[in-house]
Design a protein around this motif. Structure first.
Motif, mmCIF file in Angstrom:
data_model
loop_
_atom_site.group_PDB
_atom_site.id
_atom_site.type_symbol
_atom_site.label_atom_id
_atom_site.label_comp_id
_atom_site.label_asym_id
_atom_site.label_seq_id
_atom_site.Cartn_x
_atom_site.Cartn_y
_atom_site.Cartn_z
ATOM 1 N N PHE A 277 0.855 -1.181 0.000
ATOM 2 C CA PHE A 277 0.000 0.000 0.000
ATOM 3 C C PHE A 277 0.892 1.232 0.000
ATOM 4 C CE2 PHE A 277 -2.392 3.193 2.573
ATOM 5 C CZ PHE A 277 -3.375 3.453 1.640
ATOM 6 N N LYS A 278 0.779 2.063 -1.044
ATOM 7 C CA LYS A 278 1.655 3.216 -1.207
ATOM 8 C C LYS A 278 0.837 4.462 -1.552
ATOM 9 C CE LYS A 278 5.455 3.494 -3.441
ATOM 10 N NZ LYS A 278 6.340 3.996 -2.357
ATOM 11 N N ILE A 279 1.501 5.591 -1.371
ATOM 12 C CA ILE A 279 0.968 6.850 -1.875
ATOM 13 C C ILE A 279 1.795 7.227 -3.105
ATOM 14 C CG2 ILE A 279 0.469 9.259 -1.375
ATOM 15 C CD1 ILE A 279 -1.096 7.355 0.351
ATOM 16 N N LEU A 280 1.151 7.246 -4.256
ATOM 17 C CA LEU A 280 1.845 7.569 -5.494
ATOM 18 C C LEU A 280 1.513 9.001 -5.905
ATOM 19 C CD1 LEU A 280 1.163 4.305 -7.524
ATOM 20 C CD2 LEU A 280 3.224 4.894 -6.240
ATOM 21 N N PRO A 281 2.453 9.692 -6.544
ATOM 22 C CA PRO A 281 2.177 11.067 -7.007
ATOM 23 C C PRO A 281 1.041 11.052 -8.038
ATOM 24 C CG PRO A 281 4.516 10.558 -7.100
ATOM 25 C CD PRO A 281 3.821 9.275 -6.831
ATOM 26 N N PRO A 282 0.161 12.012 -8.062
ATOM 27 C CA PRO A 282 0.088 13.093 -7.074
ATOM 28 C C PRO A 282 -0.881 12.727 -5.959
ATOM 29 C CG PRO A 282 -1.294 13.631 -8.949
ATOM 30 C CD PRO A 282 -0.731 12.250 -9.195
ATOM 31 N N TYR A 283 -0.388 12.148 -4.869
ATOM 32 C CA TYR A 283 -1.156 11.813 -3.681
ATOM 33 C C TYR A 283 -2.279 10.824 -3.966
ATOM 34 C CZ TYR A 283 1.273 16.094 -2.496
ATOM 35 O OH TYR A 283 2.245 17.041 -2.329
ATOM 36 N N THR A 284 -1.981 9.803 -4.736
ATOM 37 C CA THR A 284 -2.962 8.781 -5.076
ATOM 38 C C THR A 284 -2.639 7.496 -4.332
ATOM 39 O OG1 THR A 284 -3.239 9.709 -7.284
ATOM 40 C CG2 THR A 284 -4.022 7.455 -6.936
ATOM 41 N N GLU A 285 -3.614 6.974 -3.594
ATOM 42 C CA GLU A 285 -3.409 5.716 -2.892
ATOM 43 C C GLU A 285 -3.448 4.560 -3.882
ATOM 44 O OE1 GLU A 285 -6.376 5.451 0.101
ATOM 45 O OE2 GLU A 285 -5.514 7.041 1.330
ATOM 46 N N ALA A 286 -2.548 3.595 -3.701
ATOM 47 C CA ALA A 286 -2.497 2.461 -4.624
ATOM 48 C C ALA A 286 -2.028 1.216 -3.884
ATOM 49 C CB ALA A 286 -1.551 2.753 -5.785
ATOM 50 N N LEU A 287 -2.494 0.063 -4.355
ATOM 51 C CA LEU A 287 -2.018 -1.219 -3.870
ATOM 52 C C LEU A 287 -1.265 -1.882 -5.009
ATOM 53 C CD1 LEU A 287 -5.125 -2.189 -1.825
ATOM 54 C CD2 LEU A 287 -2.825 -2.530 -0.981
ATOM 55 N N LEU A 288 0.003 -2.198 -4.770
ATOM 56 C CA LEU A 288 0.872 -2.719 -5.819
ATOM 57 C C LEU A 288 1.182 -4.187 -5.573
ATOM 58 C CD1 LEU A 288 3.364 0.284 -5.795
ATOM 59 C CD2 LEU A 288 1.335 0.014 -7.228
ATOM 60 N N LYS A 289 1.124 -5.004 -6.625
ATOM 61 C CA LYS A 289 1.490 -6.415 -6.524
ATOM 62 C C LYS A 289 2.995 -6.568 -6.722
ATOM 63 C CE LYS A 289 -1.249 -8.193 -9.618
ATOM 64 N NZ LYS A 289 -2.020 -9.152 -10.421
ATOM 65 N N PRO A 290 3.558 -7.744 -6.349
ATOM 66 C CA PRO A 290 4.996 -7.964 -6.519
ATOM 67 C C PRO A 290 5.481 -7.814 -7.952
ATOM 68 C CG PRO A 290 4.079 -9.608 -5.051
ATOM 69 C CD PRO A 290 2.915 -8.844 -5.610
ATOM 70 N N SER A 291 4.596 -7.942 -8.931
ATOM 71 C CA SER A 291 5.014 -7.796 -10.326
ATOM 72 C C SER A 291 5.279 -6.341 -10.692
ATOM 73 C CB SER A 291 3.932 -8.358 -11.251
ATOM 74 O OG SER A 291 2.676 -7.736 -11.004
ATOM 75 N N ASN A 292 4.889 -5.406 -9.812
ATOM 76 C CA ASN A 292 5.113 -3.988 -10.078
ATOM 77 C C ASN A 292 6.524 -3.603 -9.667
ATOM 78 O OD1 ASN A 292 5.068 -0.979 -9.562
ATOM 79 N ND2 ASN A 292 2.957 -1.265 -10.260
ATOM 80 N N GLU A 293 7.192 -2.809 -10.493
ATOM 81 C CA GLU A 293 8.585 -2.449 -10.215
ATOM 82 C C GLU A 293 8.735 -1.625 -8.938
ATOM 83 O OE1 GLU A 293 8.645 1.549 -13.069
ATOM 84 O OE2 GLU A 293 9.849 -0.207 -13.587
#
Length: 365
Positions: A170-186
């Motif tokens: 679970f990360k905050i990606l620019p511009p301030y967007t919450e996202a859930l990333l799987k292991p396949s994501n860099e």
């Protein structure tokens, strides 16, 4: 992974949650149907099947008539009419505890013969959320925050799906967007995830006859109650102890609790307790286990809360006694000690109801 969740259903515009035409839905089973004095249906809960695609729904209809004195509007009907597809939650969101109105097991008991589209390649396959999420948010278990040495954002957290084992960050990606990333994501740090137990070489074999919740994990035996109570205990500590009792009985019977993190309050334990045993209560399953579990939890409530015994017991079992079902199936599971407290519990419920009405009157409703 391509998302095929709910793909068996007709793909029309939505009618109260149904993407099948309402004229195509046939009633398979009626659970509840209530009419008022003027023969108007005010409550209805049924299982429906689409005659076109074969998909199943659980429909929940409720209608309440209100008078103009209650609102700043003309009098009329307040209606909710929801259609839930197979395995569709009441509500979604990270760490949601929303129940599933229509499980695939229940749909199959009423004639659904299609594939379990909630799985694909050994992974959950629900509608995508938050970029990568194809697991249900309610199934995610918090693993750890990202390492502070890496100066990661304090919202960065690792989660694992209890159902299929998929990991997410679970990360905050620019511009301030919450996202859930799987292991396949860099952006998913594999090396760091491994330090918390992630293994990208894992393979998952799904046994159709075995629920993912039937896996047994190591549990910690609750400490002796008389020794544990020698120290003053907070509400959070009491909830943690009760959670250990719940997990002990589940593990001894070859089951895994649905919430692996101990409760933070007695109220949150009441929710964990309800979510874990509601299915067994409604279906009349595992009654010896439930009786033993309830007896031990009742004894714990009495010993740990003293004069507040009735109130703590009420908070723990409230969700089983405020409506029927499951009230009629739940009460026979209680010990005599718990049943003795029922008059006090009903008095608590009566006072709460009066306080709610008074609060609504003060707010002008």
């Amino acid at each position: 992974m391509e998302d095929t969740s709910y793909s068996i259903y007709c793909q029309n515009s939505s009618y109260y949650g149904s993407t099948c035409r309402l004229d195509d839905l046939m009633v398979v089973k009626i659970f509840r149907e209530t009419y008022d004095s003027e023969n108007v249906c005010t409550e209805r809960e049924v299982i429906c099947k689409c005659s076109v695609c074969g998909g199943f729904y659980k429909r929940r209809y409720s209608a309440t008539y209100y008078h103009s004195a209650l609102f700043d509007t003309e009098e009329g009907w307040s209606v909710t009419d929801d259609y839930f597809k197979i395995e569709q939650p009441l509500w979604s969101g990270l760490n949601s505890s929303g129940a599933i109105p229509l499980t695939i097991e229940e749909a199959r008991s009423f004639g659904y013969t299609g594939e379990d589209y909630t799985w694909k390649n050994g992974r959950c396959n629900f509608n995508r959320q938050n970029v990568e999420l194809t697991c249900r948010a309610r199934d995610l278990k918090f693993i750890a925050y990202r390492s502070p040495e890496l100066k990661a954002h304090n919202h960065d957290k690792f989660y694992e799906c209890r159902r299929c084992g998929q990991w997410y960050l679970f990360k905050i990606l620019p511009p301030y967007t919450e996202a859930l990333l799987k292991p396949s994501n860099e952006l998913f740090p594999l090396e760091e995830a491994r330090t918390f137990g992630y293994d990208e070489t894992e393979t998952f074999i799904i046994n159709e006859n075995k629920s993912p919740d039937s896996l047994v994990e190591t549990w910690k035996e609750p400490p002796p109650l008389n020794e544990w109570l020698k120290a003053k205990r907070s509400e959070k500590e009491r909830a943690e102890y009760a959670f250990l009792i719940l997990r002990k009985h589940f593990t001894l019977n070859g089951l895994k609790v649905k919430q692996d993190e101990t409760s933070l309050s007695w109220n949150s334990f009441g929710w964990d307790f309800y979510l874990n045993i509601d299915k067994f209560v409604r279906e009349g399953e595992r009654q010896p286990m439930l009786k033993n579990l309830l007896a031990e939890l009742t004894d714990f409530c009495e010993a740990a809360t003293g004069e507040f015994f009735a109130y703590y017991l009420f908070v723990m079992i409230e969700k089983f006694i405020d409506r029927d079902p499951p009230y009629s199936r739940f009460v026979p599971l209680l010990s005599a000690k718990a049943l003795e407290k029922f008059s006090e519990i009903h008095e608590i419920m009566r006072r709460q109801h009066e306080e709610d009405l008074e609060r609504q009157n003060q707010m002008g409703y």
